[in-house]
Design a protein around this motif. Structure first.
Motif, PDB file in Angstrom:
ATOM      1  N   TYR A  33       0.919  -1.402  -0.107  1.00 22.21           N
ATOM      2  CA  TYR A  33      -0.002   0.290   0.294  1.00 22.21           C
ATOM      3  C   TYR A  33       0.678   0.527  -0.121  1.00 22.21           C
ATOM      4  CZ  TYR A  33      -2.900  -3.749   2.309  1.00 22.21           C
ATOM      5  OH  TYR A  33      -3.201  -4.414   2.122  1.00 22.21           O
ATOM      6  N   TYR A  35       0.851   5.301   1.138  1.00 21.74           N
ATOM      7  CA  TYR A  35      -0.410   6.453   1.650  1.00 21.74           C
ATOM      8  C   TYR A  35       0.591   7.323   1.682  1.00 21.74           C
ATOM      9  CZ  TYR A  35      -2.824   2.289   4.366  1.00 21.74           C
ATOM     10  OH  TYR A  35      -3.186   1.814   4.538  1.00 21.74           O
ATOM     11  N   GLN A  37       0.268  11.325   4.096  1.00 22.01           N
ATOM     12  CA  GLN A  37      -0.140  11.550   5.660  1.00 22.01           C
ATOM     13  C   GLN A  37      -0.240  13.453   5.446  1.00 22.01           C
ATOM     14  OE1 GLN A  37       2.473  10.598   8.917  1.00 22.01           O
ATOM     15  NE2 GLN A  37       0.560  10.899  10.341  1.00 22.01           N
ATOM     16  N   MET A  41      -5.260  15.209   8.970  1.00 20.95           N
ATOM     17  CA  MET A  41      -5.640  14.350   8.276  1.00 20.95           C
ATOM     18  C   MET A  41      -5.943  12.938   8.377  1.00 20.95           C
ATOM     19  SD  MET A  41      -7.071  16.782   6.452  1.00 20.95           S
ATOM     20  CE  MET A  41      -7.698  16.093   5.465  1.00 20.95           C
ATOM     21  N   GLY A  42      -4.546  12.623   8.953  1.00 22.33           N
ATOM     22  CA  GLY A  42      -4.751  10.904   8.895  1.00 22.33           C
ATOM     23  C   GLY A  42      -3.659  10.427   7.680  1.00 22.33           C
ATOM     24  N   LEU A  43      -3.939   9.286   7.256  1.00 22.66           N
ATOM     25  CA  LEU A  43      -3.576   8.703   6.595  1.00 22.66           C
ATOM     26  C   LEU A  43      -4.894   8.176   5.068  1.00 22.66           C
ATOM     27  CD1 LEU A  43      -1.202   7.718   8.334  1.00 22.66           C
ATOM     28  CD2 LEU A  43      -0.376   6.533   6.867  1.00 22.66           C
ATOM     29  N   LYS A  44      -4.065   8.770   4.232  1.00 20.67           N
ATOM     30  CA  LYS A  44      -5.138   8.364   3.161  1.00 20.67           C
ATOM     31  C   LYS A  44      -4.578   8.100   2.161  1.00 20.67           C
ATOM     32  CE  LYS A  44      -8.167  11.751   4.299  1.00 20.67           C
ATOM     33  NZ  LYS A  44      -9.776  11.666   4.516  1.00 20.67           N
ATOM     34  N   TYR A  48      -2.973   0.317  -4.037  1.00 15.21           N
ATOM     35  CA  TYR A  48      -2.316  -0.383  -3.395  1.00 15.21           C
ATOM     36  C   TYR A  48      -2.371  -1.632  -4.310  1.00 15.21           C
ATOM     37  CZ  TYR A  48      -7.382  -2.507  -3.794  1.00 15.21           C
ATOM     38  OH  TYR A  48      -8.664  -2.527  -4.000  1.00 15.21           O
ATOM     39  N   GLU A  59      -7.722   5.309  -1.817  1.00 14.27           N
ATOM     40  CA  GLU A  59      -8.943   6.741  -2.605  1.00 14.27           C
ATOM     41  C   GLU A  59      -8.172   8.215  -3.311  1.00 14.27           C
ATOM     42  OE1 GLU A  59      -9.552   7.743   1.946  1.00 14.27           O
ATOM     43  OE2 GLU A  59     -10.664   9.283   1.698  1.00 14.27           O
ATOM     44  N   PHE A  90       4.340   6.671   2.485  1.00 12.58           N
ATOM     45  CA  PHE A  90       4.512   5.649   3.709  1.00 12.58           C
ATOM     46  C   PHE A  90       3.626   4.626   2.623  1.00 12.58           C
ATOM     47  CE2 PHE A  90       5.690   7.703   7.875  1.00 12.58           C
ATOM     48  CZ  PHE A  90       5.007   8.352   8.505  1.00 12.58           C
ATOM     49  N   GLN A 103      -0.793  -4.568   8.585  1.00 12.05           N
ATOM     50  CA  GLN A 103       0.133  -3.747   7.804  1.00 12.05           C
ATOM     51  C   GLN A 103       1.434  -3.259   8.436  1.00 12.05           C
ATOM     52  OE1 GLN A 103      -2.637  -0.577   4.773  1.00 12.05           O
ATOM     53  NE2 GLN A 103      -4.003  -1.606   4.881  1.00 12.05           N
ATOM     54  N   PHE A 105       4.371  -0.867   8.085  1.00 12.51           N
ATOM     55  CA  PHE A 105       4.340   0.449   7.756  1.00 12.51           C
ATOM     56  C   PHE A 105       6.268   0.976   7.315  1.00 12.51           C
ATOM     57  CE2 PHE A 105       0.588   2.886   6.653  1.00 12.51           C
ATOM     58  CZ  PHE A 105       0.139   2.394   7.596  1.00 12.51           C
ATOM     59  N   GLY A 106       6.882   1.654   6.888  1.00 13.37           N
ATOM     60  CA  GLY A 106       8.337   1.709   6.422  1.00 13.37           C
ATOM     61  C   GLY A 106       8.729   3.617   7.117  1.00 13.37           C
ATOM     62  N   PRO A 107       9.657   3.819   6.844  1.00 12.39           N
ATOM     63  CA  PRO A 107       9.540   5.120   7.589  1.00 12.39           C
ATOM     64  C   PRO A 107       8.972   5.816   7.193  1.00 12.39           C
ATOM     65  CG  PRO A 107      11.688   4.085   6.309  1.00 12.39           C
ATOM     66  CD  PRO A 107      10.974   3.317   6.766  1.00 12.39           C
TER      67      PRO A 107
ATOM     68  N   TYR B  36      -2.690   2.074  15.734  1.00 13.94           N
ATOM     69  CA  TYR B  36      -1.330   2.230  15.499  1.00 13.94           C
ATOM     70  C   TYR B  36      -0.713   3.712  16.730  1.00 13.94           C
ATOM     71  CZ  TYR B  36      -1.606  -0.509  11.674  1.00 13.94           C
ATOM     72  OH  TYR B  36      -1.863  -2.164  10.889  1.00 13.94           O
ATOM     73  N   GLY B  43       7.359   5.257  10.876  1.00 20.69           N
ATOM     74  CA  GLY B  43       6.434   5.556  10.520  1.00 20.69           C
ATOM     75  C   GLY B  43       5.720   4.847  11.528  1.00 20.69           C
ATOM     76  N   PHE B  90      -2.926   6.779  16.318  1.00 24.28           N
ATOM     77  CA  PHE B  90      -4.398   6.805  15.287  1.00 24.28           C
ATOM     78  C   PHE B  90      -5.429   5.566  15.567  1.00 24.28           C
ATOM     79  CE2 PHE B  90      -3.427  10.086  12.170  1.00 24.28           C
ATOM     80  CZ  PHE B  90      -2.142   9.819  12.069  1.00 24.28           C
ATOM     81  N   GLY B 103      -8.171   7.424  11.466  1.00 23.29           N
ATOM     82  CA  GLY B 103      -8.656   8.881  11.411  1.00 23.29           C
ATOM     83  C   GLY B 103      -7.530  10.015  12.046  1.00 23.29           C
ATOM     84  N   ALA B 104      -7.770  10.787  11.908  1.00 23.48           N
ATOM     85  CA  ALA B 104      -7.312  12.550  12.144  1.00 23.48           C
ATOM     86  C   ALA B 104      -6.022  12.248  13.269  1.00 23.48           C
ATOM     87  CB  ALA B 104      -7.888  13.201  12.838  1.00 23.48           C
TER      88      ALA B 104
END
Lengths: 114, 112
Positions: A33, A35, A37, A41-44, A48, A59, A90, A103, A105-107, B36, B43, B90, B103-104
């Motif tokens: 995936y 994303y 950030q 706003m969080g992650l979008k 994927y 999205e 990310f 999931q 995640f990378g850095p 998370y 990350g 999160f 979430g935000a």
């Protein structure tokens, strides 16, 4: 076992330039995936992939492209960079797309478009 | 469609006190819920998840989360907060295909 690695860590682009963000995982995960950030706003989800040769839009896919030629690698391509693409990107991977799988995640790659 | 909401931008707590980070969800079907944590310039790290079964889920670093179906909530908790718990947290929900909706985020600040 390095997990998910991303390069570069930071990049400044001029408007209209292009670049590829690299992502590699060594966990033999089929699912990967991308994303972005943005603050507050969080992650979008951008794109994927459920396996080599298979990708799909998330999205917010506009302005980006991906490819998946191997299980390990999932590069994200930015064509004609715009200031709106300034963000932290990310990459993540998971064992499957089953809803219960976490999931990893990378850095991240911090991108600034000026 | 699914969504998660974190009603607090920031939570402040003194070291040694209980920590709670709130999350509510709206999903169709069985919810898959995750927490998370993100430390500065890092990350996201997986803390815990709820799929089905016990409503109290235990995770990494002494964190746990309580799933409440009637209140559609999945609050993250820690009995005794540490300064090192200061981070961005999160909540996320996954659909059956594993795509996460985040979430935000809630910034946790633990003061000595």
């Amino acid at each position: 076992n390095a997990g998910v690695t991303q390069t570069p860590k930071f990049r400044i682009l001029k408007i209209g330039q292009s670049m590829t963000l690299q992502c590699t995982q060594d966990m033999n995960h089929n699912y990967m995936y991308w994303y972005r950030q943005d603050p507050g706003m969080g992650l979008k989800l951008i794109y994927y992939s459920v396996g080599a040769g298979i990708t799909d839009k998330g999205e917010v896919p506009n302005g980006y492209n991906v490819s998946r030629s191997t299980t390990e690698d999932f590069p994200l391509r930015l064509e004609l960079a715009a200031p709106s693409q300034t963000s932290v990107y990310f990459c993540a991977s998971s064992y499957s797309t089953s809803g219960g799988n976490a999931q990893y995640f990378g850095p991240g790659t911090r991108l600034l478009v000026l | 469609a699914q969504s998660v909401a974190q009603p607090e931008d920031q939570v402040n707590v003194a070291e040694g006190n209980p920590l709670t980070v709130k999350c509510t969800y709206s999903v169709s079907g069985n919810p898959y819920l995750f927490w998370y944590v993100q430390y500065p310039n890092r990350g996201l790290q997986f803390l815990l998840k709820y799929i089905t079964g016990d409503n109290l889920v235990k995770g990494s670093y002494g964190f746990e989360a309580e799933f409440n179906k009637s209140q559609t909530s999945f609050h993250l908790k820690k009995p005794s907060a540490l300064v090192s718990d200061s981070a961005l947290y999160f909540c996320a929900g996954a659909d059956s295909w594993g795509k996460l909706q985040f979430g935000a985020g809630t910034q946790v600040v633990v003061t000595p």
